[in-house]
Structure formats: structure tokens, C-alpha cells
Design an enzyme around this catalytic site. Structure first.
Site, mmCIF file in Angstrom:
data_model
loop_
_atom_site.group_PDB
_atom_site.id
_atom_site.type_symbol
_atom_site.label_atom_id
_atom_site.label_comp_id
_atom_site.label_asym_id
_atom_site.label_seq_id
_atom_site.Cartn_x
_atom_site.Cartn_y
_atom_site.Cartn_z
ATOM 1 N N HIS A 37 0.829 -1.204 0.000
ATOM 2 C CA HIS A 37 0.000 0.000 0.000
ATOM 3 C C HIS A 37 0.861 1.250 0.000
ATOM 4 O O HIS A 37 1.970 1.252 0.554
ATOM 5 C CB HIS A 37 -0.882 0.038 1.260
ATOM 6 N N GLU A 105 -6.589 -0.196 -5.977
ATOM 7 C CA GLU A 105 -7.577 0.661 -5.323
ATOM 8 C C GLU A 105 -7.195 2.114 -5.553
ATOM 9 O O GLU A 105 -6.015 2.468 -5.548
ATOM 10 C CB GLU A 105 -7.617 0.395 -3.811
ATOM 11 N N GLY A 172 -14.832 -10.033 -8.717
ATOM 12 C CA GLY A 172 -16.000 -10.178 -9.561
ATOM 13 C C GLY A 172 -15.765 -11.234 -10.621
ATOM 14 O O GLY A 172 -14.632 -11.690 -10.839
#
Length: 316
Positions: A37, A105, A172
Site C-alpha cells: 500500500h 484501489e 467479480g
């Protein structure tokens, strides 16, 4: 199912991450996941070490396999640079490195002012990024031009004997099918047999399934729930919010909707190891080959002692 340990760059500073990795190896954990991150999910988590520096330290501190969970090789860092970093990590770890990748993200990828693409475009970028990295791992000079990336006369000289496996994350249907088609394995954080089945049907049959989860082991269940709610309330956010919210401040605002009761229901907290074992077993039943467990908050010595004694033998 092998049980590894999940190192959180969002919650702990790099020296503490290396210490936890040593404790994990001593306790008998089989490997390490480490998050990648630029920002933590909230100010309460409070850390965001540069993962590639930490991986270099891990290579010298432990003999465990290491995988990023996960790196986004598409926007914030160009895939040609990620390819070089991953090749070096594979050399440093003597072949024990896996590159976990995902479509990213906004929280981490917006920092240079780039537009945040839609979901399908992000998947297209990820596919092209993986293609570039694999081409560079051949050691050949690479010139490459697509809709999203340009590489001009690039060559990686420091190469491992075997390129790192690429473990592709997906949540997904389209992302999972892409993972099956281009990945050497699949990364997930939910014990969902349907998702794993979709991955296998899309080309992932016989490939590695890695998974990650979080717990908070401690003597007081209510105190553990409060700790998770304070530090990781974002775990309770639904849908695509994790992909589209751009700042820790936005996650803190959204996380106000997450209650302690919701955390108590979704994250195994407290001293009840039978509940934690049951939660881990759900991943085994879904088809995971490896599961990486993160201890939220402090108390790592007690966590590793309890898992070495009562949890790891159940999955040996």
C-alpha cells in the site's frame, strides 16, 4: 491447507513486520503474505512501509516463502519497474517469492493525479502489465507499445533462475476469469467455493489457490472486538467501496456505518480458538491450498504461541 502469516504494512512499521515474520517462522507457519500500500485504510492503522524494502529485509531474516498481497502494477508504479523489483525479490529469496497482483484501489493509485479508470479498463491494464513483466523476465531487450503502456529498449539484467509466479487477485466474475486465464494462481480473501470453481473453469485447474483472513486473538473478546472496530472497521464495508474511495479520510467516514456488532459477527475475536479454527476450515472446504492469517492489534507473542500449540496441528 497450509497456514501462513499475513504481514500488514498498513498497521505495523517495517521493523515490527520483520519481527513478526521471525515469530511466524519459529511458530511453524508455512509462508508469508505481505500487503502493498501507499496509504493505510485509515489514520488509526497509521503505517505504509514501502513493501519492496521490507521484502529485502525478510529475505535475510527468514527462510519462508513470501508473496505480495497484492501489488498493483498498473498506475502508481509502471509494470516495467514492478518487473525489476519482483525479479530482484525472487533472487534475494532464492526462488521463494510470488508476485501477487490485482487491479488496485484508488486509495493507493490516485496519488500522482492519474484518472481512476473503470473496472474493465483496470482489468485490461492488468493483463497488459502481466504480459510486459513476463516478457521482461525473459532477459531479452523489450520494446512494447499498447493502449496503456510504452516500454522502449528495456532489459532486466538481474534475473532469477525461475521467474516469480504471478498470483492474480479477483473478486467479480470478470476479474476471476482473467485470473484463471493469465495467472499462475488465484488470491482471494473470502471462502467462496463458487469463485474458486470459476477460476478453475477459466483456466486455473491445478493452479495454486491462496487466501487471506484476519483474526484478533486475545483473552477478552469484547476488548478484541473493540480493537478490530477501531483499527479495521473498513473490513465491514460492502461492494466496490474498497476500490473507489480515494483517501483514508473517506474510508474513515464510510466506516462510521460499521458497528462493533458487525465486526463481532464477521471477524473471529477473543480466546475461542475453536471459532477461529472453524473460520479457517471454511477456506479449506472452499478449496484454498494456502491461507494467510493476520493478527489484528497487538498480542503477537500470545497469538503465535496459541496457533503453534492448538491451530497449526489441526491443519498439518
Amino acid at each position: 491447507m497450509k497456514i501462513g502469516y499475513f504481514l500488514s504494512c498498513e498497521e505495523f512499521d517495517p521493523r515490527e513486520l520483520v519481527r513478526q515474520a521471525k515469530l511466524a517462522e519459529e511458530a511453524g507457519f508455512s509462508g508469508l503474505w505481505i500487503s502493498d500500500h501507499y496509504h493505510p485504510w485509515s489514520d488509526e492503522q497509521g503505517q505504509s512501509a514501502f513493501v519492496w524494502t521490507v521484502i529485502g529485509a525478510l529475505a535475510e531474516a527468514t527462510s519462508l516463502p513470501v508473496a505480495t498481497a497484492v501489488t498493483c502494477p498498473t498506475i502508481r508504479i509502471h509494470p516495467a519497474v514492478v518487473a525489476q523489483a519482483a525479479a530482484t525479490a525472487q533472487v534475494m529469496l532464492d526462488g521463494r517469492f510470488s508476485l501477487g497482483v490485482g487491479s488496485g484501489e484508488a486509495l493507493n493509485e490516485h496519488i500522482l493525479g492519474d484518472r481512476w479508470p473503470g473496472a474493465q479498463e483496470r482489468l485490461d491494464m492488468l493483463e497488459q502489465a502481466v504480459e510486459i513483466m513476463r516478457e521482461l523476465w525473459t532477459g531479452r531487450v523489450v520494446t512494447y507499445s499498447t493502449d496503456h503502456y510504452d516500454v522502449e529498449h528495456a532489459r532486466i539484467y538481474t534475473l532469477p533462475d525461475t521467474p516469480p509466479p504471478v498470483i492474480v487477485s479477483g473478486f467479480g466474475p470478470k476479474a476471476i476469469e482473467l485470473a484463471g486465464r493469465i495467472g499462475d494462481g488465484f488470491a482471494t480473501v473470502v471462502p467462496d467455493a463458487d469463485s474458486i470453481g470459476r477460476f478453475r473453469a477459466a483456466g486455473g485447474e491445478g493452479k495454486l489457490i491462496q487466501a487471506g483472513t484476519k483474526v484478533c486473538y486475545g483473552d477478552d473478546e469484547k476488548e478484541a472486538v473493540r480493537a478490530v472496530h477501531r483499527i479495521w472497521a473498513n473490513e465491514g464495508l460492502p461492494g466496490e467501496l474498497a476500490q473507489i474511495l480515494p483517501t483514508p479520510e473517506h474510508f474513515e467516514q464510510a466506516s462510521q456505518l460499521v458497528t462493533e456488532e458487525m465486526i463481532a459477527e464477521s471477524v473471529p475475536c477473543g480466546p475461542d480458538l475453536d471459532r477461529q479454527i472453524a473460520a479457517l476450515q471454511e477456506f479449506a472446504d472452499a478449496g484454498a491450498d494456502e491461507l494467510y492469517v493476520q493478527q489484528i492489534g497487538g498480542g503477537h507473542e500470545a497469538f503465535f504461541e496459541a496457533y503453534a500449540r492448538d491451530v497449526l496441528p489441526r491443519f498439518a
